[in-house]
Design a protein around this motif. Sequence first.
Motif, PDB file in Angstrom:
ATOM      1  N   ALA A 117       6.688   8.467  22.545  1.00  8.50           N
ATOM      2  CA  ALA A 117       5.720   7.465  23.003  1.00  8.50           C
ATOM      3  C   ALA A 117       5.365   7.667  24.473  1.00  8.50           C
ATOM      4  CB  ALA A 117       6.282   6.058  22.778  1.00  8.50           C
ATOM      5  N   VAL A 118       6.354   8.014  25.288  1.00  6.83           N
ATOM      6  CA  VAL A 118       6.085   8.292  26.706  1.00  6.83           C
ATOM      7  C   VAL A 118       5.144   9.485  26.839  1.00  6.83           C
ATOM      8  CG1 VAL A 118       7.132   9.116  28.849  1.00  6.83           C
ATOM      9  CG2 VAL A 118       8.216   7.266  27.568  1.00  6.83           C
ATOM     10  N   CYS A 119       5.424  10.559  26.084  1.00  5.52           N
ATOM     11  CA  CYS A 119       4.605  11.772  26.168  1.00  5.52           C
ATOM     12  C   CYS A 119       3.188  11.531  25.660  1.00  5.52           C
ATOM     13  CB  CYS A 119       5.256  12.894  25.368  1.00  5.52           C
ATOM     14  SG  CYS A 119       6.862  13.428  25.997  1.00  5.52           S
ATOM     15  N   ARG A 145       7.201  -5.796  22.752  1.00  2.08           N
ATOM     16  CA  ARG A 145       6.042  -4.904  22.710  1.00  2.08           C
ATOM     17  C   ARG A 145       5.884  -4.295  24.094  1.00  2.08           C
ATOM     18  NH1 ARG A 145       1.004  -7.114  21.612  1.00  2.08           N
ATOM     19  NH2 ARG A 145       1.612  -8.991  22.759  1.00  2.08           N
ATOM     20  N   VAL A 146       5.899  -2.961  24.148  1.00  2.85           N
ATOM     21  CA  VAL A 146       6.013  -2.272  25.432  1.00  2.85           C
ATOM     22  C   VAL A 146       5.048  -1.097  25.504  1.00  2.85           C
ATOM     23  CG1 VAL A 146       7.591  -1.021  26.974  1.00  2.85           C
ATOM     24  CG2 VAL A 146       8.457  -2.916  25.568  1.00  2.85           C
ATOM     25  N   GLN A 147       4.485  -0.902  26.703  1.00  2.00           N
ATOM     26  CA  GLN A 147       3.794   0.343  27.030  1.00  2.00           C
ATOM     27  C   GLN A 147       4.772   1.190  27.838  1.00  2.00           C
ATOM     28  OE1 GLN A 147       0.300  -0.846  29.201  1.00  2.00           O
ATOM     29  NE2 GLN A 147      -0.795  -1.509  27.365  1.00  2.00           N
ATOM     30  N   PRO A 148       5.398   2.212  27.231  1.00  7.70           N
ATOM     31  CA  PRO A 148       6.470   2.950  27.918  1.00  7.70           C
ATOM     32  C   PRO A 148       5.949   3.867  29.022  1.00  7.70           C
ATOM     33  CG  PRO A 148       6.076   3.866  25.736  1.00  7.70           C
ATOM     34  CD  PRO A 148       5.200   2.655  25.841  1.00  7.70           C
ATOM     35  N   VAL A 191       2.570   1.825  17.970  1.00  4.25           N
ATOM     36  CA  VAL A 191       1.511   0.842  17.721  1.00  4.25           C
ATOM     37  C   VAL A 191       0.210   1.354  18.333  1.00  4.25           C
ATOM     38  CG1 VAL A 191       0.745  -1.531  18.067  1.00  4.25           C
ATOM     39  CG2 VAL A 191       3.179  -1.042  17.761  1.00  4.25           C
ATOM     40  N   GLY A 192      -0.824   1.457  17.514  1.00  6.02           N
ATOM     41  CA  GLY A 192      -2.116   1.874  18.031  1.00  6.02           C
ATOM     42  C   GLY A 192      -2.197   3.365  18.275  1.00  6.02           C
ATOM     43  N   PRO A 193      -3.309   3.806  18.859  1.00  5.69           N
ATOM     44  CA  PRO A 193      -3.543   5.245  19.045  1.00  5.69           C
ATOM     45  C   PRO A 193      -2.851   5.792  20.289  1.00  5.69           C
ATOM     46  CG  PRO A 193      -5.407   4.003  19.881  1.00  5.69           C
ATOM     47  CD  PRO A 193      -4.467   2.985  19.284  1.00  5.69           C
ATOM     48  N   PRO A 194      -2.637   7.110  20.344  1.00 10.88           N
ATOM     49  CA  PRO A 194      -2.131   7.726  21.578  1.00 10.88           C
ATOM     50  C   PRO A 194      -3.159   7.583  22.703  1.00 10.88           C
ATOM     51  CG  PRO A 194      -1.916   9.215  19.695  1.00 10.88           C
ATOM     52  CD  PRO A 194      -2.787   8.087  19.256  1.00 10.88           C
ATOM     53  N   GLY A 195      -2.673   7.723  23.934  1.00 12.94           N
ATOM     54  CA  GLY A 195      -3.556   7.651  25.097  1.00 12.94           C
ATOM     55  C   GLY A 195      -4.167   6.288  25.308  1.00 12.94           C
ATOM     56  N   ALA A 196      -3.468   5.234  24.897  1.00 11.04           N
ATOM     57  CA  ALA A 196      -4.051   3.890  24.947  1.00 11.04           C
ATOM     58  C   ALA A 196      -3.901   3.227  26.311  1.00 11.04           C
ATOM     59  CB  ALA A 196      -3.414   3.013  23.875  1.00 11.04           C
TER      60      ALA A 196
END
Length: 320
Positions: free
Chosen positions: A151-153, A174-177, A214-219
């Motif tokens: 998720a970080v990458c 719910r986190v944006q890593p 959750v959701g698309p990459p690069g969000a």
Amino acid sequence: MPAPKSERLLNLLIMLLVQRRPIAKERIRELLYPDSRADAFEKMFERDKDELRSLGVPVEVAAVDPLFEDEVGYRIPPEAFALPDVELTPEEAAVVGIASRVWQHATMAQATTDAVRKLSAAGIDVDLDALEIARPLLTAEEPAFEKCWVAVCERNAIEFDYQRPGADTPMRRRVQPWGVVRYAGRWYLVGHDADREAERVFRLSRVQGEVRLVGPPGAYDVPPETDVRAIARRMAPPTPTTTAVVLVREDTGHGLRRSAERVEVGVAGPDDRTGWDRLVLVRPTQGLADEVLSHGPDAVLVEPAEVREQVVARLAEVVR
């Protein structure tokens, strides 16, 4: 379903690196991109090759059969991919050693094993010596590590159940890593908590069940100048510390020396010979055995006794 980008690139890197001869594009598609349509494969394969090359990986194009040049294949020559001999000062070597510790991860080893198994099962002649280019040194055993790292990458939001100390039940987060970092002998996820609208730190050993993308990459974007290690130091709960006594050989153990409270030079070592120094350090108990073991035969833990027993037990297991 196509494999995640990070897994796909790793598999492609391993496949091309262990080849003794160039492998044809169609064979690569059969082994690594079996679910892709022809047009989708062409675009994906070209992007993956370009990404490897942008990272400095020398993807070589050559004839599959030297007698017939009508079909080309791909390979990564190990001798071109390996680093030349590098001379470092002791301080530089210590920094490189610390940085390299993050690369050993159980899922990375499993991905390598899976890729080699697929190639061998398909009758591909692989050169396993090519995988000796890098040797990892530290593992991450937390089940949540893999998904959090991906998720970080990929800049992918995630959600998971998190068990806080003292709480009766886990709570959904719910986190944006922003990053995964090892601090005080433990792995932490640092990121933006979407429910609290603030930066937070989560100990990976307290994540319950599966981490879900959750959701698309690069969000999302990581805020500029973000220092995930500094955030972990500031926000992670305090850990118990202990006073440790470590013997290190002369001109070694520079990472330990820099943070030592006291250094006594020219003392007798485990073999009763001189050429050792005694360091007194204040360290978290968690991770102390890992730190000493990472220095191999150049460091011997004397105190505390309970951590020394851990070190001895792990070395005895290696011997067995």
